[in-house]
Design an enzyme around this catalytic site. Structure first.
Site, PDB file in Angstrom:
ATOM      1  CG  PHE A 246      -1.598  -1.355   1.426  1.00  0.00           C
ATOM      2  CD1 PHE A 246      -2.382  -1.874   0.425  1.00  0.00           C
ATOM      3  CD2 PHE A 246      -1.325  -1.900   2.799  1.00  0.00           C
ATOM      4  CE1 PHE A 246      -2.811  -3.414   0.663  1.00  0.00           C
ATOM      5  CE2 PHE A 246      -2.026  -3.183   3.140  1.00  0.00           C
ATOM      6  CZ  PHE A 246      -2.614  -3.758   2.074  1.00  0.00           C
ATOM      7  N   GLY A 473       0.216  -8.733  -4.020  1.00  0.00           N
ATOM      8  CA  GLY A 473      -1.055  -9.351  -3.753  1.00  0.00           C
ATOM      9  C   GLY A 473      -2.083  -8.831  -4.928  1.00  0.00           C
ATOM     10  CB  THR A 474      -2.452  -6.025  -7.356  1.00  0.00           C
ATOM     11  OG1 THR A 474      -0.863  -6.318  -7.715  1.00  0.00           O
ATOM     12  CG2 THR A 474      -2.105  -5.006  -6.097  1.00  0.00           C
ATOM     13  N   PRO A 656     -10.715  -9.356 -15.527  1.00  0.00           N
ATOM     14  CG  PRO A 656     -12.379  -9.504 -17.001  1.00  0.00           C
ATOM     15  CD  PRO A 656     -10.985  -9.805 -16.872  1.00  0.00           C
ATOM     16  CB  THR A 658      -6.827 -10.004 -10.730  1.00  0.00           C
ATOM     17  OG1 THR A 658      -6.792  -9.549 -12.104  1.00  0.00           O
ATOM     18  CG2 THR A 658      -6.399 -11.524 -10.629  1.00  0.00           C
ATOM     19  CD  GLN A 662      -5.470  -4.556  -8.086  1.00  0.00           C
ATOM     20  OE1 GLN A 662      -4.904  -3.303  -7.782  1.00  0.00           O
ATOM     21  NE2 GLN A 662      -5.054  -5.036  -9.362  1.00  0.00           N
ATOM     22  N   GLY A 726      -4.502   1.418 -15.226  1.00  0.00           N
ATOM     23  CA  GLY A 726      -4.296   1.359 -13.825  1.00  0.00           C
ATOM     24  C   GLY A 726      -5.457   1.583 -12.943  1.00  0.00           C
ATOM     25  CD  GLU A 729      -1.939   3.842  -5.971  1.00  0.00           C
ATOM     26  OE1 GLU A 729      -1.634   4.521  -4.864  1.00  0.00           O
ATOM     27  OE2 GLU A 729      -1.239   3.782  -6.905  1.00  0.00           O
TER      28      GLU A 729
END
Length: 763
Positions: A246, A473-474, A656, A658, A662, A726, A729
Site C-alpha cells: 500500500f 497481492g494484486t 476482470p 483480479t 482490487q 491502472g 488505487e
C-alpha cells in the site's frame, strides 16, 4: 461438471484464476522472513520512548545477562552509513532521518538500538531489558502545536512542482451567484500490511543478499549499496511475494542498511522481524491534512470559481507532501481556479506514499464540497457533476485521452437504485434506522514507467517471462502470464513468470498504479520481438502485421482458433527453420514522454513515472463513480454501511477477476477511511497511541455486507501498448466523501472531519 469460463467483454482480458492461487492457499508462497538462512542470528529493535531530545546513556547490563545475546548496537558502535536523499526528491530513502547516527532523537519510535541474539526470544527479552536515559525536549505533535513551522510546498519538494491556477479566481468567486466555503480534515493513518516490516541480510564474501518485502527491488538494491558505499552489482534483493504494501514498501527503509552492516561485521546472516507497533514508526504513513474549499457557481450549477487550499504534516527533516490539488483543480470544468499546498513541519517520522496518496484526502474535500454545493442549488448531486463534466482539463486545456466519468455515474446509479432516493435529508427511514444515500466521483492518474523484460519461448510452447516487477497481492503474476500467453498464442498453463528479484530485468516501482501498464507493455514488446523472429524464419519477406500478430502461435487462444489454419504459423516449423529449440529476447520499453535518461535511471533504481496531468499534449486518468447507503440508529447513533456500489473505467481490464478483487478491496478501504481508521496522537508527547490491531480500527466482514463492482469497457489508444490505465488505487478514492454525503442525507448533519464515529453524530 466444471462450467466453462465466460467469454471476456469487449476490451477486457479473460477472468482466469490467479496464477499463484494454489501456492498461497497451501502456504507454499515464500515471503521475506520465510527465506531459509544458514545459521542466522536474530535482531530485535529498541525504539525511542520520546519524540524529541537526546540519549544521555544506556544501561546494557541487564540485557547482556540474557543467555544467547551476541551484540547490542547503538549509535556509539553502529556501522557508519552514507547519506541518501529522500525518494520523492530523487533519492532512494523513505526518510533522511538515519537511526543510530547520533544521540539525537527526531521522532517517537526512532530506532535507537539493535539487539542481536541466537534466538528471536532471547533478542526480544534482552531488548526489553535495555535501559535508556533521555534528556527530553517538548515536541511539536501536529497542526496547531507550538513550535511547528509552515511554508508553501512549492519550492520545498521536487515531487510537488505547481500550485495549479487559471483565470481570476477572486473576481469569479466574488461575482458568483452561489458561493460555498468549507473546511475539511483527514487524520493520520497507517498502512498496517499483514506482512511485518522484516529484513534478512546474508553476505557471501563481498556480495549481499537482502530478503525483504519491497515494492521496488531495484530502488532498494541501489539505495542500500549507496548507504553501504559498495557497488550496486554486489547487492541482490529477493522477494517473490509481498504480504501487502500500500505504498509503505516503495522506498528504502531506514533499517535495511543497518542490518546489512551488522551482518557484515558479525560475518553471519541476520533476520529482523519488527513488531506491529514498531511498524508505526520505522515505516511511513499517511499524514493528516487540512483543506479549505471555495466554490462559486451560477444558478444553473456551472462552476465559475474553485479554490483548493491544502496543508499537510511532515517531519522536521523532510519536506514530504502529496499535493493533490493537481487532480482536484482539473476534475471539473471551471474558468477560474486557484490552489495552494503548504507543509507543516512537526516532530514526527516522515510520512510517505499510502494507497492513492494525494487523491484520498484531497478528493474527500472536493467531493464533499460538491455535495454541499448541490444542496445549496437544490440540485441532484449526479446532475451537478454532469453539468460540470469536461473533455478538456481547465488548467492547461489539454484533452483527456478518454473520460468515462458520467458513464460510470449512470451505470452505478442504475445498479444502486439512486432514482428511488428521496432528496430531502432525514426523509428515508426503516424503523429506528435513518437511511442516507450518497455518491462521489473517483479518479486516479494513468501513470507509466520504463520497464525491461526477458522472454524465452521453447519449441513445445513453454514460455518463461522474467521482469523485476512485484507481486504485492494484486495479481501481477497472473496478468503477466496472460499477456505473454495471448501475445505468443501459447496456452496459459505453459507460461512461467518470475518477478521480485533484482537479478531480473529492471521493472518499475509497484506504486502509482503504473505496474500493469508498464510491465505488460514491456512484455508485449519483447513477445513481439520473439514473434518477429518466428515470422522471419518461415516468411523472410513478411513484416509483423496486425493480422500476423493474431495468428502466430500454437492455435490455443480465441484469436488463433478463429484463424484459418493456412494463415497460422506453426511453431514446430518455425523452430526447425531457425535450427534451434529455444528463442530468448530481451527488451527495454520506455513510455512516450519519458525523460531521455529514463532507461539509465531505471537500472539505477530511480523512478521515472510519467502520465496523468504531466503529459505534454493530453491528460490521462481512470475514472469511477461510487454510491453508498448508510444507516444510522436514531437512539444509539450507530453507523452502518450495508451497501457500496462502484462503477469504474480504466482502459483495458487485463483480468476482470483480479481487477474486481482490487476494486472491491478499495471500496472497503474507502469506507474504512471514513468510519474507522485514524492513528491517535498524544498532543503532549507527539507519540502514537493506538499502535496495534486492538485499537487501530479496520473493517471486518460484518462491516461490509454488500459490495458491488461494475467494470466498464473503455478503449484508450493514447496511453500505452497495453491500453491499461491502472486501477489498483482507484476505488478507495471518493468513498469517504460518499459516506459523509450519505450521512448528511440521513441526518441533515454535515460532517467535515474524519473519521466519523457515533459520538460525532447528532440526530
Amino acid at each position: 461438471m466444471t462450467a466453462a469460463a465466460p467469454e471476456p467483454k469487449a476490451n477486457m482480458g479473460r477472468p482466469v484464476p490467479r496464477y499463484d492461487a494454489v501456492v498461497k492457499v497451501t502456504g507454499r508462497a515464500t515471503y521475506g522472513s520465510d527465506m531459509p538462512l544458514d545459521n542466522p542470528a536474530y535482531a530485535f529493535l529498541v525504539t525511542s520512548a520520546i519524540a524529541r531530545g537526546r540519549i544521555d546513556g544506556f544501561d546494557l547490563a541487564g540485557a547482556n545477562r540474557v543467555r544467547g545475546v551476541i551484540d547490542i548496537v547503538t549509535h556509539e558502535n553502529a556501522p557508519k552509513l552514507k547519506e541518501s536523499k529522500l525518494f520523492s526528491n530523487g533519492g532512494y530513502a523513505g526518510t533522511t532521518i538515519q537511526p543510530l547516527k547520533s544521540a539525537d532523537i527526531s521522532h517517537d519510535g526512532e530506532i535507537i538500538a539493535v539487539v542481536i541474539a541466537e534466538s528471536y526470544e532471547a533478542a526480544r527479552e534482552a531488548a526489553n531489558r535495555v535501559k535508556v536515559s533521555y534528556a527530553a525536549a517538548t515536541p511539536s505533535a501536529t497542526f496547531d502545536s507550538p513550535g511547528t513551522t509552515t511554508a508553501a510546498a512549492k519550492g520545498q519538494s521536487s515531487q510537488f512542482k505547481e500550485d495549479p491556477k487559471v483565470g481570476d479566481f477572486a473576481k469569479g468567486f466574488n461575482e458568483a451567484e452561489v458561493k460555498l466555503t468549507a473546511s475539511y480534515d483527514t487524520p493520520t493513518q497507517h498502512h498496517n500490511p499483514m506482512e511485518l516490516f522484516s529484513t534478512s541480510c546474508a553476505w557471501m564474501g563481498d556480495n549481499l543478499v537482502i530478503y525483504e518485502p519491497s515494492q521496488y527491488v531495484y530502488g532498494l538494491k541501489n539505495g542500500v549499496a549507496e548507504q553501504l558505499g559498495i557497488d550496486a552489482d554486489k547487492v541482490r534483493v529477493v522477494n517473490p511475494y509481498v504480504g501487502g504494501g500500500f505504498g509503505s514498501r516503495g522506498s528504502m527503509t531506514p533499517r535495511t542498511a543497518i542490518i546489512a552492516g551488522i551482518a557484515k561485521r558479525l560475518n553471519r546472516p541476520i533476520k529482523l522481524v519488527p513488531t506491529r507497533d514498531q511498524g508505526f514508526t520505522i515505516a511511513t504513513y499517511r499524514a493528516e491534512t487540512r483543506h479549505e474549499i471555495k466554490l462559486g457557481a451560477s444558478r444553473d450549477g456551472k462552476l465559475v470559481a474553485l479554490r483548493h487550499e491544502g496543508a499537510e504534516v511532515s517531519s522536521r527533516a523532510d519536506p514530504y507532501c502529496v499535493g493533490g490539488t493537481k487532480t482536484t483543480t482539473r476534475l471539473y470544468a471551471c474558468p477560474n481556479v486557484d490552489s495552494l499546498v503548504s507543509i507543516v513541519r512537526a516532530d514526527r517520522n516522515t510520512p510517505g506514499f499510502m494507497r492513492s496518496p494525494p487523491e484520498v484526502p484531497y478528493l474527500f474535500a472536493l467531493e464533499s464540497a460538491m455535495d454541499e454545493l448541490a444542496v445549496k442549488l437544490n440540485m441532484d448531486p449526479v446532475e451537478l457533476r454532469r453539468i460540470n463534466d469536461t473533455t478538456n482539463e481547465p488548467i492547461g486545456g489539454k484533452p483527456y485521452t478518454s473520460r468515462s466519468l458520467m458513464a460510470c455515474f449512470d451505470e452505478a446509479a442504475k445498479a444502486f437504485g439512486w432514482a428511488q432516493r428521496s432528496a430531502a435529508p432525514k426523509s428515508m427511514s426503516d424503523g429506528d434506522w435513518l437511511i442516507g444515500y450518497g455518491c462521489a466521483a473517483t479518479c486516479y492518474p494513468t501513470q507509466m514507467a520504463p520497464a525491461a523484460a526477458r522472454v524465452r519461448l521453447q519449441r513445445d510452447g513453454r514460455t518463461r517471462v522474467e521482469i523485476a516487477g512485484h507481486e504485492i497481492g494484486t495479481g501481477a503474476y497472473t496478468i503477466l502470464a496472460q499477456t505473454a500467453a495471448e501475445r505468443l498464442g501459447v496456452p496459459l498453463e505453459k507460461v512461467a513468470v518470475f518477478v521480485g528479484d533484482s537479478d531480473l530485468p529492471p521493472g518499475p516501482v509497484a506504486g502509482g498504479s503504473n505496474s500493469t501498464a508498464s510491465t505488460c507493455s514491456a512484455v508485449m514488446m519483447v513477445c513481439d520481438q520473439v514473434r518477429q523472429r518466428l515470422l522471419k524464419a518461415v516468411m523472410p519477406n513478411k513484416s509483423l502485421t496486425d493480422k500476423a500478430k493474431e495468428t502466430i502461435g500454437l492455435g490455443q487462444t480465441p484469436a488463433t482458433k478463429a484463424a484459418k489454419s493456412s494463415e497460422a504459423i506453426d511453431l514446430e516449423k518455425a523452430f526447425d527453420a531457425l535450427g534451434t529449440g529455444l528463442i530468448e529476447e530481451y527488451g527495454e520499453w520506455k513510455p512516450e514522454g519519458a525523460p531521455m535518461d529514463s532507461l539509465r535511471a531505471m537500472h539505477a533504481g530511480h523512478a521515472r513515472l510519467v502520465g496523468g496531468a504531466s503529459m505534454k499534449d493530453k491528460i490521462a486518468y481512470a475514472f469511477g463513480a461510487e454510491f453508498v447507503e448508510v444507516r444510522i440508529n436514531r437512539f444509539t447513533h450507530e453507523i452502518r454501511a450495508p451497501r457500496l456500489v462502484g462503477a469504474f473505467a480504466a482502459g483495458r481490464i487485463m483480468n476482470p477477476r483480479t481487477a474486481r478483487s482490487q476494486l472491491m478491496g478499495g471500496l472497503i478501504w474507502g469506507m474504512s477511511s471514513a468510519l474507522l481508521e485514524a492513528t491517535e496522537i498524544d498532543q503532549r508527547t507527539a507519540r502514537y497511541v493506538n499502535d496495534n490491531f486492538a485499537d487501530y480500527l479496520v473493517p471486518v466482514n460484518a462491516d461490509v455486507p454488500g459490495v458491488e463492482v461494475i467494470l466498464l469497457s473503455e478503449q484508450d489508444d493514447h496511453i500505452n501498448p497495453a491500453g491499461a490505465k491502472g486501477l489498483g488505487e482507484l476505488a478507495n478514492v471518493g468513498t469517504n466523501a460518499a459516506i459523509c454525503n450519505a450521512i448528511y442525507h440521513a441526518t441533515g448533519q454535515r460532517i467535515r472531519k474524519l473519521p466519523v464515529r457515533l459520538e460525532n453524530i447528532e440526530v
